[in-house]
Design a protein around this motif. Structure first.
Motif, PDB file in Angstrom:
ATOM      1  N   ALA A 107      -0.380   9.537  -4.214  1.00 15.47           N
ATOM      2  CA  ALA A 107      -0.602   8.314  -3.440  1.00 15.47           C
ATOM      3  C   ALA A 107       0.719   7.591  -3.190  1.00 15.47           C
ATOM      4  O   ALA A 107       0.965   7.072  -2.098  1.00 15.47           O
ATOM      5  CB  ALA A 107      -1.590   7.402  -4.169  1.00 15.47           C
ATOM      6  N   ARG A 108       1.601   7.557  -4.179  1.00 22.00           N
ATOM      7  CA  ARG A 108       2.914   6.925  -4.023  1.00 22.00           C
ATOM      8  C   ARG A 108       3.735   7.643  -2.958  1.00 22.00           C
ATOM      9  O   ARG A 108       4.398   7.011  -2.121  1.00 22.00           O
ATOM     10  CB  ARG A 108       3.654   6.920  -5.351  1.00 22.00           C
ATOM     11  N   ASP A 109       3.662   8.976  -2.967  1.00 15.92           N
ATOM     12  CA  ASP A 109       4.384   9.756  -1.944  1.00 15.92           C
ATOM     13  C   ASP A 109       3.872   9.424  -0.544  1.00 15.92           C
ATOM     14  O   ASP A 109       4.652   9.290   0.401  1.00 15.92           O
ATOM     15  CB  ASP A 109       4.229  11.256  -2.218  1.00 15.92           C
ATOM     16  N   VAL A 110       2.564   9.292  -0.412  1.00 12.45           N
ATOM     17  CA  VAL A 110       1.968   8.935   0.883  1.00 12.45           C
ATOM     18  C   VAL A 110       2.409   7.530   1.293  1.00 12.45           C
ATOM     19  O   VAL A 110       2.753   7.283   2.454  1.00 12.45           O
ATOM     20  CB  VAL A 110       0.427   9.062   0.833  1.00 12.45           C
ATOM     21  N   ASN A 111       2.425   6.600   0.351  1.00 14.30           N
ATOM     22  CA  ASN A 111       2.843   5.233   0.658  1.00 14.30           C
ATOM     23  C   ASN A 111       4.279   5.169   1.174  1.00 14.30           C
ATOM     24  O   ASN A 111       4.605   4.329   2.006  1.00 14.30           O
ATOM     25  CB  ASN A 111       2.676   4.322  -0.554  1.00 14.30           C
ATOM     26  N   HIS A 112       5.124   6.048   0.697  1.00 15.88           N
ATOM     27  CA  HIS A 112       6.510   6.075   1.177  1.00 15.88           C
ATOM     28  C   HIS A 112       6.602   6.520   2.630  1.00 15.88           C
ATOM     29  O   HIS A 112       7.629   6.290   3.282  1.00 15.88           O
ATOM     30  CB  HIS A 112       7.362   6.976   0.283  1.00 15.88           C
ATOM     31  N   LEU A 113       5.554   7.134   3.147  1.00 10.79           N
ATOM     32  CA  LEU A 113       5.551   7.611   4.535  1.00 10.79           C
ATOM     33  C   LEU A 113       4.922   6.618   5.508  1.00 10.79           C
ATOM     34  O   LEU A 113       5.007   6.807   6.727  1.00 10.79           O
ATOM     35  CB  LEU A 113       4.782   8.936   4.624  1.00 10.79           C
ATOM     36  N   LEU A 114       4.290   5.577   5.007  1.00 12.44           N
ATOM     37  CA  LEU A 114       3.529   4.672   5.866  1.00 12.44           C
ATOM     38  C   LEU A 114       4.377   4.040   6.968  1.00 12.44           C
ATOM     39  O   LEU A 114       3.974   4.016   8.129  1.00 12.44           O
ATOM     40  CB  LEU A 114       2.858   3.573   5.030  1.00 12.44           C
ATOM     41  N   GLU A 115       5.532   3.523   6.610  1.00 19.99           N
ATOM     42  CA  GLU A 115       6.348   2.843   7.620  1.00 19.99           C
ATOM     43  C   GLU A 115       6.850   3.816   8.678  1.00 19.99           C
ATOM     44  O   GLU A 115       7.008   3.443   9.840  1.00 19.99           O
ATOM     45  CB  GLU A 115       7.520   2.113   6.958  1.00 19.99           C
ATOM     46  N   ARG A 116       7.065   5.057   8.304  1.00 23.23           N
ATOM     47  CA  ARG A 116       7.454   6.058   9.302  1.00 23.23           C
ATOM     48  C   ARG A 116       6.287   6.382  10.227  1.00 23.23           C
ATOM     49  O   ARG A 116       6.480   6.680  11.402  1.00 23.23           O
ATOM     50  CB  ARG A 116       7.932   7.344   8.607  1.00 23.23           C
ATOM     51  N   ALA A 117       5.068   6.312   9.706  1.00 25.89           N
ATOM     52  CA  ALA A 117       3.888   6.614  10.525  1.00 25.89           C
ATOM     53  C   ALA A 117       3.615   5.499  11.530  1.00 25.89           C
ATOM     54  O   ALA A 117       3.225   5.763  12.667  1.00 25.89           O
ATOM     55  CB  ALA A 117       2.673   6.852   9.637  1.00 25.89           C
ATOM     56  N   ASP A 118       3.803   4.239  11.134  1.00 28.73           N
ATOM     57  CA  ASP A 118       3.618   3.099  12.040  1.00 28.73           C
ATOM     58  C   ASP A 118       4.437   1.929  11.499  1.00 28.73           C
ATOM     59  O   ASP A 118       3.997   1.206  10.612  1.00 28.73           O
ATOM     60  CB  ASP A 118       2.139   2.716  12.141  1.00 28.73           C
ATOM     61  N   GLY A 119       5.620   1.760  12.061  1.00 28.92           N
ATOM     62  CA  GLY A 119       6.552   0.739  11.592  1.00 28.92           C
ATOM     63  C   GLY A 119       6.080  -0.681  11.815  1.00 28.92           C
ATOM     64  O   GLY A 119       6.440  -1.587  11.073  1.00 28.92           O
ATOM     65  N   THR A 120       5.259  -0.910  12.833  1.00 26.77           N
ATOM     66  CA  THR A 120       4.747  -2.255  13.097  1.00 26.77           C
ATOM     67  C   THR A 120       3.632  -2.609  12.117  1.00 26.77           C
ATOM     68  O   THR A 120       3.640  -3.680  11.520  1.00 26.77           O
ATOM     69  CB  THR A 120       4.221  -2.352  14.537  1.00 26.77           C
ATOM     70  N   LEU A 121       2.694  -1.726  11.954  1.00 28.86           N
ATOM     71  CA  LEU A 121       1.547  -1.974  11.081  1.00 28.86           C
ATOM     72  C   LEU A 121       1.965  -2.115   9.622  1.00 28.86           C
ATOM     73  O   LEU A 121       1.478  -2.986   8.913  1.00 28.86           O
ATOM     74  CB  LEU A 121       0.522  -0.836  11.227  1.00 28.86           C
ATOM     75  N   PHE A 122       2.889  -1.284   9.183  1.00 30.79           N
ATOM     76  CA  PHE A 122       3.215  -1.215   7.761  1.00 30.79           C
ATOM     77  C   PHE A 122       4.583  -1.796   7.400  1.00 30.79           C
ATOM     78  O   PHE A 122       5.091  -1.526   6.312  1.00 30.79           O
ATOM     79  CB  PHE A 122       3.138   0.232   7.281  1.00 30.79           C
TER      80      PHE A 122
END
Length: 150
Positions: A107-122
């Motif tokens: 889950a931590r690894d996924v969280n590190h990718l959130l801003e790359r997936a959508d920089g505005t949302l996250f």
């Protein structure tokens, strides 16, 4: 004796009057208390909506750990499939990861990718990592709490 009492009484009243005049002069020469300086108001607090948006997807744990583009794209597709998330800003994301040897780390690894997936949302989002029980390896569930729209 009457004259002596009268002089003593007059001297006492004279002393009291002089003391009062002195107190008025002293108080009149004091600087006024400083006015309070206007403090800048704190930035307005944003409130979170009570409900959350649930996003579920499968991500290769190795891709998430390595930060590969395939994991980012899988996240991006799952997020774009939720119309309620478009043009919004997330405040908190609770991420549940299922993996045999450490769902919280996944889950931590996924969280590190959130801003790359959508920089505005996250952008600057707070995240928490949890183990997803009863699911097969690679499954991810995001509970996204959004700020109220302005």
């Amino acid at each position: 004796m009457n004259l002596r009492v009268a002089v003593t009484a007059i001297a006492g009243w004279l002393f009291a009057d002089l003391l009062l005049a002195f107190a008025i002069v002293v108080l009149g020469t004091q600087d006024p208390p400083p006015r309070p300086v206007a403090q800048p108001s704190p930035p307005p607090r944003q409130a979170l909506e009570r409900g959350f948006v649930k996003v579920t997807l499968s991500v290769d744990p190795d891709d998430a750990r390595a930060g590969r583009q395939g994991a980012v794209e899988a996240l991006r597709r799952a997020i774009q499939a939720k119309p309620r998330l478009r043009g919004r800003k997330a405040g908190i994301v609770l991420t549940f990861g299922a993996q045999n040897n450490g769902g919280e780390a996944f889950a931590r690894d996924v969280n590190h990718l959130l801003e790359r997936a959508d920089g505005t949302l996250f952008a600057n989002v707070a995240t928490r990592d949890f183990q997803l029980l009863g699911a097969s390896g690679g499954e991810v569930m995001l509970n996204i709490y959004l700020f109220y729209k302005n």
